[in-house]
Scaffold this active site. Structure first.
Site, PDB file in Angstrom:
ATOM      1  N   SER B 276       0.933  -1.317   0.025  1.00  0.00           N
ATOM      2  CA  SER B 276      -0.080  -0.106  -0.016  1.00  0.00           C
ATOM      3  C   SER B 276       0.832   1.124  -0.052  1.00  0.00           C
ATOM      4  O   SER B 276       1.812   1.262   0.483  1.00  0.00           O
ATOM      5  CB  SER B 276      -0.901   0.143   1.384  1.00  0.00           C
ATOM      6  N   ASN B 284      -1.967  -7.080  -0.049  1.00  0.00           N
ATOM      7  CA  ASN B 284      -3.295  -7.213  -0.676  1.00  0.00           C
ATOM      8  C   ASN B 284      -3.544  -8.006  -1.758  1.00  0.00           C
ATOM      9  O   ASN B 284      -2.542  -8.531  -2.249  1.00  0.00           O
ATOM     10  CB  ASN B 284      -3.408  -5.621  -1.386  1.00  0.00           C
ATOM     11  N   ARG B 315     -20.834  -5.046 -46.512  1.00  0.00           N
ATOM     12  CA  ARG B 315     -19.681  -4.143 -45.548  1.00  0.00           C
ATOM     13  C   ARG B 315     -20.608  -3.481 -44.730  1.00  0.00           C
ATOM     14  O   ARG B 315     -21.360  -2.694 -45.302  1.00  0.00           O
ATOM     15  CB  ARG B 315     -18.584  -3.674 -46.296  1.00  0.00           C
TER      16      ARG B 315
END
Lengths: 452, 452, 452, 452
Positions: B276, B284, B315
C-alpha cells in the site's frame, strides 16, 4: 499523440493524447504537487518540501515503462509513481522525501487524476456538440419548407420536412449536451480520503486540507471521500452513453439517406476521406461509420462501468481497478462520435430535389392516410381503410398514381371529387404541425444557449 | 511494449505488445506480402513484384502517426497502409506498385491481420491456463483430506474439503480452456473476398488463391468470405467472456478466503506486490483484483462485440469499424486474468490449520443439517427442523457448542444418545461424495490433457 | 399461455408457456418426484414415500401466488415449494413427508428445473432454424444466377448473386445451429449437490444417486455439482447471443432490401401482419423488427448472465439468484428471432427484375473496379484509380453511363477499345468466385445435415 | 398480481402488477380515452363519440390472449387494441368507431402508455429509497462513535466509524434519489405524433391537441414528438442503473459484514425469511441477495436499452420494438433492490461490540499507518515503512500485539516512547475527519429533504 492503430476510429487525436502515458502521469503528479503546496500553505509540511516536490514532479524524469511494469505488480500505478517521486525528491532534499503524498492514499491519486483528465475532456466534447447543434439549427431554418418522405419501419409514410428532421437532431444534441454538462458538474469532485477514507493522518485538519486541495486543482470538494461510492462518475459515463446513442441515431439516418437508391444527403468529401482501397467510385459514409461504431461499443462499456459499482467496504478488490480503461474508452468513443457528427454537419450536402423526387416516386401511397381522412367522413373507417389498402395495392402492382386509381374506384369517386383527389399529393397540405414543432424546438435550443 | 498506464491491470506485457502499433502494422504487412507471394506463385502477378513488395513491407519504413491520422479519415487503417506500401514499392520498382494488394479489399487486410494477432495470443493465454490447472490439480491431491467450512450465501454450511474446492477450480479452467481452443480452431480463418466478397478481380481463380493464401498464413480457409458474418469471431470472444467469468469466481473466492477474519489462503508475496502507498502492514490480493477487474469489464465488452454483429449487406457502416478495440480489450483482459490466476496458483499459501479452526469456530452449527438427519428418523421433519433452529439460536446467543445445547434438550436427548452427539462435529464423517467428486474431476482433467 | 403484453415480440407462445408459472412449477416437481423414485429404488427412502410424493406432486394442488410471495422472502422458490409439497404429502401419509427433497438443497431444484425447461426449449428453437436453413438453401439454388448490386457501407459495390447472399445466410444459421446444439449437449446436466455440494446427507451413495437421478430426468451427470461454476450454462447462453446476432444481420439486410427505394425482397403478407394503425398502404417488415429487436436486447442480456458468474464459495449472494430471468429472456428472445426468420424465409418474395434494375441504375459505377483492372495493365495504378474517380464523378453529375464517359476520355480510350468498354457493365462477367463460394457453402450445409 | 416464478426476486408485487397485462391494457386505453375526450372538447370529434369510447374502454371487455397473439403479428399491441376498441365502440354507436384513435399512431399509444406506467412506478421506488435513507441517517447518529475496522481490498485498514459508513450509504441513496427524480421529471412526457410525427391528420391543431392531451394525462408536453429520439427515457433508465449499482454496493457490504467470521451486522429475521431447505441454522442475507441480483442484471439491461437508441428515421425496425421488456425489467429490478434495502435498513442489527472485537483482533496492524506517522518524523519514510513492514510481519507470525513488537525493536523504541506506543491502538485517536465528513453528509441530506 496519434490514436493507436488498434483503436483507429475509436478516439480523436486530442483525446488519445489526453489518455496517453505522459498525460496520465502529469495528472497524477499534478495531484501530488497540489497536495504538497496546500499542506505547505497550511504548515502541515515544510514549504521547502513542497518546492522540491514541485520541481521533482517533472514527467520527463520518470521511466514510464518501469512505472507500468511495477503498476501491474502493485495493483495501481500510484504506488510506483509515489515511490519514484519520493526517490527523485530524496536525491534533491533528503528530508523532503518524507512529505511526498502526505496523508493521501493511492486511490486519491488515481481517482483525482482521472477527474483532472475528464475536466480537460469536457470542453473538447462540448465544442464539437455545439458545432453540430449550430449547423443543424441553421440547416433547419434553410430547409423549413423542404419536403421529404417520412419513413416508418423503413417504409413510406406521410411527408415531413427536412427542416423538422434536422431540428430534432439538434434538439437531441442540445438535451444531451445539457445533461452531459450537468453530470460533469456533479462528477468533477476531488477524491481525497487517505487509507480508510477518514484522512486520519491529517488529524482534525483533513477536511480543511481537502477543501484547499480541491480549490487548488479546480475541482469541487465533496462532503466526504467517494472511494467506493461511484454514482457520480457512473452518471457522467451514462450521460456519455445516452449522448452517443443519440448521435448514432443521427448517423444511422444520414447513412441511410446517403444510400445511392435514396441519395438525399451526403457526407462531405475530402482528400483521403471515404474512398475505397479498390473501388474508385466510392464516397463512403465514414463519419457515420465512426459515430455508429461508437454507438455500438458504448452500451457495453457503460455496462462494464455500472458492473464495477459494487465496491467492497473502503476499497474494492477489482471494482475500482477495472475503471480506468472503461472510463477512458467511453470518453474517447463519445468524443469520436461528437467530432464525426460535427464534421458531417458542417459539410453535409442536401439534395432537396431528390427528396421531392423520392416522395413523388411513391406515386401517392405516402398520402394514403390523407386519402383515408378524406374518405372517413363519408364511409366508415374500416371501409375507408379497406378501400385504401386495395387502392395502394393497385398502385404498386400497376405502377400508376394513387390519384388515378382512386378516381376510378366508384366507392371513392362518389364521395370525393376530382379536384380534392388532385390535391391529394400536395405534400405542403399534409405537414400538420411540422413547422410548429420545428419552431418550438429551435426556440428551446436558443434559450438553452442563452443560459450558458 | 509496456501496458499503457490508463490500461494498467487490463493487459499483460506480451499482449500489450501484440496489439501495439508496430505489431498491428506487421500483421497487416504480413497479409500483403503473403498475398503477393501466392499470386506470384500462381502467376497472377509478376514474381519480381512479389519480391519487391516483400522487401518494401518493412514496418520500420512506415510513419505510424501518419497512418493513424489517415486511417481516421479513410475509415480504416488498411487504405493508408496500402497507399504507403504502394508508394514505397513504387520507388523501388514502378511497375510492381500496381500489384500491391491485388484483388483484395481493405477489410481483407484488417480482418486477416486480426486473425494473425489472435493466433499469436492463443498460446499465451493457454499457457497460463495450463499452469493454473496443473497447480490446482496438485493442490487438490495434497489437500484431499483438508477439511474446510462450506459457505453458502456467505454463511456457514456443512464442511467441504479444500481438495474438492480447488479441484472444481481446476475443472472450470479445464472446461473453459477446451472451449477456448475449440473456438480458436473454428475462428482462425482467412478473410479474403475483395470488394464485394466475390474476389471478382481474380476472375475464376479467387477461391484457389484464397486456399493458397490461407496455407501461407497458417490459417484455415473458409467456404466463403465472412466480411459481414461474424459468428465465429463472436463465439471466440464469448468463450473468452465465459473463461474470464470462471477465473473471476476463483479470484473472488481467494480474496474472500484471504480476509484477515478468515485467513485460510493467501496470494504469494513478492517485491512490489500487494503493498500500500500508506499502510505498511498490507498484503493485498492484487492478483485477485486483476482477475476480478477483468471479470467485471468483460461482460460489457462481449455485449459490445455481439451488438456489432448486425452488419449490413457486404460491408457494414459502423459494425465492422467497431470491432478492433473491443476484440483487443477482451483478449487482453482474458490474458491478464489468466496470468494473474496462474501466478496466484503457483504461489498460493494454504493454512489448513486455520481452515479447521474456522470450522470449529461455528461451534457445530455447520453440522446442524447432520443433526437433523439423525433426528429425522425419530421425530417428524418439521419438528426436527424446528428443534435445530432453536438449538442453533442458543448456540449463537450463548456461545456454546451445538453438541452441548442439544444434549440438554430433552426432545433431542431422548432420541439421540450422547456418543452420537459427540460424533456430530467430526467433519470427516460428513463429507459425503466430496472425494468421489474430486477424483472424478481429476480423472476428466487427466484425460483432457492426454487428448491434446 | 400467450406472451405477456409487456413482452410482446420478445417471445413465442410455446416459449412463453414454457416459462409460465405452471411449467416452472412442474419442472421443479419433476425433480422432486424423480429424486424420491430413485432414492426409493436405491432403498434410501421407503417405496411408499416415493409413491405418495409422486401423487402429491400435482401442480394443480399448489397456490402459485402464495409460492411467489414466499419465494421473495425465502430468496428462492424452492423453499416454499418444498414446504408446500411436504405439507401435501404429510396429509396423505405423515411419515412420507420427511422424505420429500431428501438429500437435496434448494439450488438443486431450481437449477435442475431450469435444465429441464431448457431441454424442452432446444427442439423448438432448432426446428425454426432448420426451417429457415432449408428454405434459404433452396432459394440459393433458385437464384444462383440472379445478379444483384453488392453494397458496402450502404454504397454500390461490384455485383453479387442473390444465390450467394442467401447461401451465406444459410451458412451462418447452420454454423450457429451446430454451435447451439454442441452447447446444449454440454450444458444440459443435472445439478445435485445438497447443502454444500458434497451430498453429505446421502453418505457415500451421493454420486450413485446423482447418476441414477440424471438418467431418470434425461440429463447428463457431471463429475461434480456445479452450484457456483456456471460456465456450461454461460456458454449455452452465449451461443444464443451469437445466433441472435447472426439472425439480426439477416433481418437487417432484408429490412434494407425491402425499403421502397430498393424493393428487392419482401416479407410475406398476411392477415393482421405488417399493417399500420393509420396508414392503409403499409407493408411493414414486422418479422425483421422482431428479429432485430431480439438482436438488440440479447447482447446486454448475455452480459447480465456473464456478470453473474463470480459466485461466492458454495452458493452465491445474488449471482445465482439473478440467473432465472436472464436465462429465460435470452432463450425467449432467441426463439422469437428464430421463429421470425423462419416465417420470413418461407414467405419471402424476391424481385429479381428489380435487382437487375437497381444494378443498372448505378450507370456502371458498380463496375468502376472492373474498369480499373482493365486500365491497370496499361497505366499505373494510381493513375487508373484517379481516372476512374473522375469518370465516376462525371457519371453521377451528368447522369450518364460510365461506359460512355470512359469512351470520351482519351486517357482511357487509347488503352481500352470500345467493345471492351461495352462489355464493362455485364455483371455476369464480374462475379468472380461467387458461385464457387455458394457451392462450397451448400456442400458444407449438406454434410452438416447428414451428420445429424 | 404476484411476481411470476421465473422472475422471483426480480420484482416486487406492486411493480409486477404495474406491468401485468391488465395494467398495460388499461394504460393504453387511458390514452385512447383521453385523446377522444380532448378532441371532443376541441370539437375535432363528436362529443358522443368520446363518451362512447370512454364507456367502451373497459379493460374487462378485451380478450388479452387474443390481443397478445395479434400483437406478435402486427408488430405492436397497439394495432389489435385499436381494432378491438373500434369494434366494441362500433357495436355501441356505429359512427363513433371512426373517431377511435383519431390522429394518433400505434407508437403514440405504446409510448404514452409506458409513460403512464412509469409515472406510477416513481412513487413506489422513491418511497422505499426514502425509508432506507431515513433509517440510515438515524443509524448514523446512533453509531457516530461506534468504531469499526476499515477494510481496503478486504484487508485491515485504519479504523472508521459505523456512523460514517452508514452515512455514506445514505448519501449515495440521496444523490441517486435526486438524480432519479430529476430524470423522471424530464422523461415523463407525452408521445403524440401521428403517422410521421407531424400530426398531419389534425391539420394545424396538432400541437394544441398535444398540449391538452398531455395535461389530461398528467404528463409534460414536449416541443415535438420523440418517436425515434429516446434520450430522455434512456437517461431515466440509466439513473435506475446507477441507483441499482449504489444499492448493490450497500448490499455487498452488508452481506460481507454478516459473514459468520465477521458478524458485525445482520439482516432482520422473520417468518420464512433467510432460511434454508436443509440447513436449520441458516440466517441468509436474502435481502442482500435480491439487491445484488438486481445490481448484477441491471448493467446489461441498461446496455440493451442504450443499444436500441439508433432508431431509423420516423420509426425504427426493431429498436422501438425492443424497448418494453427492457424498460420493464429495469424498473422492476430497481424497485426490488430499493424495497430490499429499505427492509434491511429498517431491521438491521448492529453488533458494536463485535466491531470493536474485530478491530482488536488485528493486534494493532490496523494502526501500522499511525505508527509510521509517529516514526516518520524521526527516521526517513522508507525506513519507517520498512520497519513497520517487518513489525507487522512479526505480529502476524508471532500473534502478538504490534505495540509489544515495536517496543522491542530498538530502531523504534529509541524514537518513540512507551506511552506513545501504548496509545497506538486507541482507535478514537485515529479517526481523522470521520465525524466531520459524517456531519457534512447528514447536513446535505437534510437540506435535500427540505427542498422536496
Amino acid at each position: 499523440m496519434p490514436v493507436p492503430l488498434i483503436e483507429t476510429l475509436a478516439s480523436t487525436e486530442p483525446l488519445a493524447e489526453l489518455f496517453s502515458d505522459t498525460s496520465v502521469l502529469r495528472a497524477m503528479l499534478e495531484f501530488e504537487v497540489a497536495l504538497a503546496r496546500v499542506e505547505a500553505r497550511m504548515e502541515i509540511v515544510p514549504a521547502t518540501a513542497a518546492d522540491v516536490i514541485a520541481t521533482a514532479a517533472n514527467s520527463d524524469a520518470f521511466d514510464l515503462a518501469d512505472l507500468s511494469r511495477k503498476a501491474l505488480r502493485a495493483g495501481t500505478p500510484s504506488i510506483p509513481l509515489v515511490k519514484a517521486l519520493r526517490k527523485i525528491v530524496g536525491t534533491k532534499n533528503h528530508a523532503a522525501a518524507a512529505y511526498v503524498h502526505w496523508g493521501a492514499t493511492s486511490q486519491d491519486v488515481s481517482d483525482t487524476a482521472l477527474m483532472l483528465l475528464l475536466k480537460r475532456a469536457q470542453p473538447l466534447i462540448e465544442h464539437d456538440l455545439s458545432r453540430a447543434e449550430r449547423v443543424f439549427c441553421a440547416l433547419s431554418e434553410r430547409h423549413k419548407s423542404t419536403v421529404m418522405l417520412g419513413r416508418t419501419l423503413l417504409q413510406p409514410a406521410p411527408p415531413v420536412t427536412f427542416g423538422l428532421t434536422v431540428a430534432e437532431w439538434a434538439a437531441a444534441i442540445c438535451r444531451c449536451r445539457e445533461r452531459l454538462r450537468h453530470e460533469f458538474e456533479k462528477a468533477l469532485v476531488l477524491q481525497f480520503g487517505g487509507g480508510s477514507g477518514t484522512l486520519a493522518m491529517l488529524g482534525e485538519r483533513g477536511h480543511a486540507v481537502a477543501r484547499e486541495l480541491a480549490r487548488e486543482l479546480g475541482l469541487a470538494c465533496p462532503d466526504a471521500p467517494w472511494h467506493t461510492h461511484r454514482d457520480r462518475l457512473a452518471a457522467l459515463l451514462c450521460a456519455c452513453g445516452v449522448l452517443t446513442g443519440a448521435l448514432g441515431k443521427i448517423a444511422r439516418d444520414i447513412s441511410l439517406l446517403m444510400q445511392s437508391e435514396v441519395g438525399e444527403v451526403a457526407e462531405p468529401e475530402g482528400e483521403g476521406r471515404g474512398g475505397s482501397s479498390t473501388m474508385p467510385h466510392k464516397r463512403n459514409p465514414i463519419g457515420c461509420a465512426v459515430a455508429i461504431a461508437a454507438s455500438i461499443r458504448t452500451p457495453g462499456l457503460v455496462a462494464s462501468y455500472l458492473a464495477a459499482m459494487m465496491q467492497e467496504h473502503e476499497r474494492s478488490v477489482g471494482g475500482s481497478q477495472s475503471e480506468w480503461p472503461t472510463a477512458a474508452a467511453i470518453i474517447q468513443a463519445t468524443g469520436a462520435a461528437a467530432a464525426s457528427i460535427a464534421e458531417i454537419a458542417e459539410g453535409l450536402s442536401v439534395d432537396a430535389a431528390r427528396m421531392r423526387q423520392n416522395l413523388d416516386a411513391t406515386l401517392g401511397t405516402a398520402f394514403a392516410e390523407k386519402a383515408m381522412v378524406l374518405l372517413a367522413g363519408k364511409v366508415d373507417r374500416e371501409t375507408a381503410h379497406g378501400l385504401l389498402e386495395e387502392a395502394t395495392r393497385r398502385v404498386l402492382n400497376e405502377n400508376r398514381p394513387l390519384t388515378d386509381v382512386l378516381a376510378e374506384m366508384p366507392e371513392v369517386s362518389t364521395h370525393i371529387e376530382r379536384p380534392s383527389l388532385q390535391q391529394l399529393s400536395v405534400a405542403e397540405d399534409y405537414l400538420g404541425s411540422a413547422d410548429a414543432f420545428r419552431i418550438a424546438i429551435l426556440e428551446t435550443i436558443r434559450r438553452a444557449g442563452e443560459k450558458n
